[in-house]
Design an enzyme around this catalytic site. Structure first.
Site, PDB file in Angstrom:
ATOM      1  N   SER A 149       0.864  -1.298   0.089  1.00  0.00           N
ATOM      2  CA  SER A 149       0.201  -0.094   0.166  1.00  0.00           C
ATOM      3  C   SER A 149       1.019   1.322   0.089  1.00  0.00           C
ATOM      4  O   SER A 149       1.625   1.534  -0.844  1.00  0.00           O
ATOM      5  CB  SER A 149      -0.926   0.214   1.189  1.00  0.00           C
ATOM      6  OG  SER A 149      -1.981   1.011   1.074  1.00  0.00           O
ATOM      7  N   HIS A 184      -3.490  -1.805  -4.477  1.00  0.00           N
ATOM      8  CA  HIS A 184      -4.900  -2.248  -4.465  1.00  0.00           C
ATOM      9  C   HIS A 184      -5.486  -1.927  -5.888  1.00  0.00           C
ATOM     10  O   HIS A 184      -6.617  -1.453  -5.910  1.00  0.00           O
ATOM     11  CB  HIS A 184      -5.651  -0.997  -3.259  1.00  0.00           C
ATOM     12  CG  HIS A 184      -4.939  -0.882  -2.182  1.00  0.00           C
ATOM     13  ND1 HIS A 184      -5.119  -1.906  -1.121  1.00  0.00           N
ATOM     14  CD2 HIS A 184      -4.609   0.174  -1.520  1.00  0.00           C
ATOM     15  CE1 HIS A 184      -4.458  -1.274  -0.009  1.00  0.00           C
ATOM     16  NE2 HIS A 184      -3.839  -0.218  -0.125  1.00  0.00           N
TER      17      HIS A 184
END
Length: 409
Positions: A149, A184
């Protein structure tokens, strides 16, 4: 003739010396491993394996989450599971002569893992504290850099982030990797914005990772893609003749080294819902035992759980547990449970993969005195394959429990 031979000998010596000097002066490999989602046990193991050391020193940087204690607890748990000493670099600290400097900590590690959170804030703090410069020194020194992330986006030239209010936007990273990036990527909106920015030439071509997929880079070049299952992947995304193309990269699914091989156990495909079977209460096979157990759930017969559970679970179950009334919604949920596969190892341990809603559960069963008894549920994963990997990785441990029970009896 002697002069020629002497010249050849001297030339050979010089060549060997030059070769040795080149070898000795060769810069360390610069290794970066990125993944699309949050930290997890297998990716931590992957980073540890990259160090090629028995007890590597790996430091966790939770800066993006403001040194969040829950994230730190997760890191400590992963390290405990892997037999590693947990190292953590916190930035919310006050001056103290007993504290080590950021440089003393980071540049003495074998690997550094960066957690998720607000990428923009993290980079701002790193720049103010000089941590960005230290991370670049660490990379050049051969210390492995990793993260998911925010902890993946930070290494790239630019990428898509939710670090600003209102909407997703492009942020600049530290450019350790000369590409754009989108973590993501399994998120539909992030994917759309990433494609849009590449099409508008706001950012250059780059790499995207689904939540449970990761990419290894060495010396700024792509090496391999790894994943925890068969639906999470990584991609190379680029503009080709005005069209954004997303190319799925060949993926290696991670399985623990001590897991069963596919030849070690039997696998039976079922793919039937519970309501396709008559109500029974027998334990002659793992499938029979599972059907019997689920029908007890359908009928709310909690008091019978103990009788159909393995020896190791019986001590934790209360045989005086009262029965319950099951409403129609709960009953339908259980009856619509789909049995996907059954695995049997050593004729003593079995796993039954079943799907309820959007995940696959894995129920273990033990054979005791000729009967297959319930040994509890284990979270299988997002796919049947992920559940099968969970069985392969845990079956030996369960077999140990069975053998211990047999010895105690």
């Amino acid at each position: 003739m002697k002069k020629i031979l002497l010249f050849i000998l001297l030339a050979s010596i010089c060549q060997i010396a030059f070769s040795q000097n080149n070898t000795n002066s060769k810069d360390p490999e610069q290794t970066i491993f990125v993944y699309g989602g949050n930290q997890n046990l297998k990716f931590t193991q992957y980073v540890a394996d990259l160090t090629q050391k028995k007890n590597p020193k790996i430091c966790f940087l939770p800066t993006a989450s403001a040194d969040n204690e829950n994230n730190i607890k997760s890191w400590n748990y992963f390290c405990k599971q892997l037999g590693l000493t947990p190292y953590i670099l916190k930035v919310w600290v006050a001056s103290n002569k007993e504290n080590k400097s950021f440089e003393d900590i980071l540049l003495n590690m074998d690997a550094i893992v960066v957690g998720g959170g607000n990428t923009l804030n993290m980079l701002g703090i790193w720049k103010a504290q000089g941590i960005d410069t230290l991370l670049q020194k660490a990379l050049k020194k051969g210390i492995i850099l990793a993260g998911g992330s925010a902890g993946s986006l930070c290494w790239f030239q630019s990428g898509i982030s939710d670090s600003r209010p209102v909407k997703l936007s492009v942020i600049d990273g530290m450019s350790f990797l000369p590409f754009s990036h989108c973590p993501h990527y399994s998120d539909k909106l992030k994917k759309e914005v990433y494609h849009e920015q590449i099409k508008n030439k706001t950012i250059k071509a780059g790499y995207a990772c689904d939540d449970k997929s990761g990419i290894l880079f060495r010396n700024g070049k792509y090496i391999e893609t790894v994943s925890l299952n068969d639906i999470n992947n990584s991609y190379y995304v680029a503009l080709n003749n005005g069209v954004v193309e997303s190319t799925k990269l060949l993926t290696r699914i991670l399985v623990n080294k001590d897991a069963l091989s596919v030849e070690d156990y039997k696998s039976v495909v079922v793919n039937k819902s519970l309501k396709e079977y008559p109500e029974i209460n027998i334990q002659d096979s793992p499938l029979d035992a599972f059907i019997s157990f689920k029908y007890l759930s359908v009928n709310g017969q909690n008091s019978k759980y103990k009788k159909i559970s393995c020896f190791s679970m019986q001590s934790r179950l209360n045989e005086d547990t009262p029965n319950t009334i099951v409403d129609n919604k709960t009953r339908d949920k259980h009856l619509n449970t789909v049995v996907s596969k059954v695995f049997i190892y050593n004729d003593l341990v079995a796993g039954v993969v079943n799907r309820m809603h959007d995940y696959y559960g894995l129920w273990f069963f033990y054979q005791e005195n000729g009967k297959w008894l319930n040994a509890g549920e284990y979270f299988g994963g997002a796919t049947v394959l992920e559940a099968e990997i969970a069985f392969r990785e845990n079956a030996k441990m369960h077999l140990g429990k069975v053998k211990k029970t047999i010895m105690e009896k």
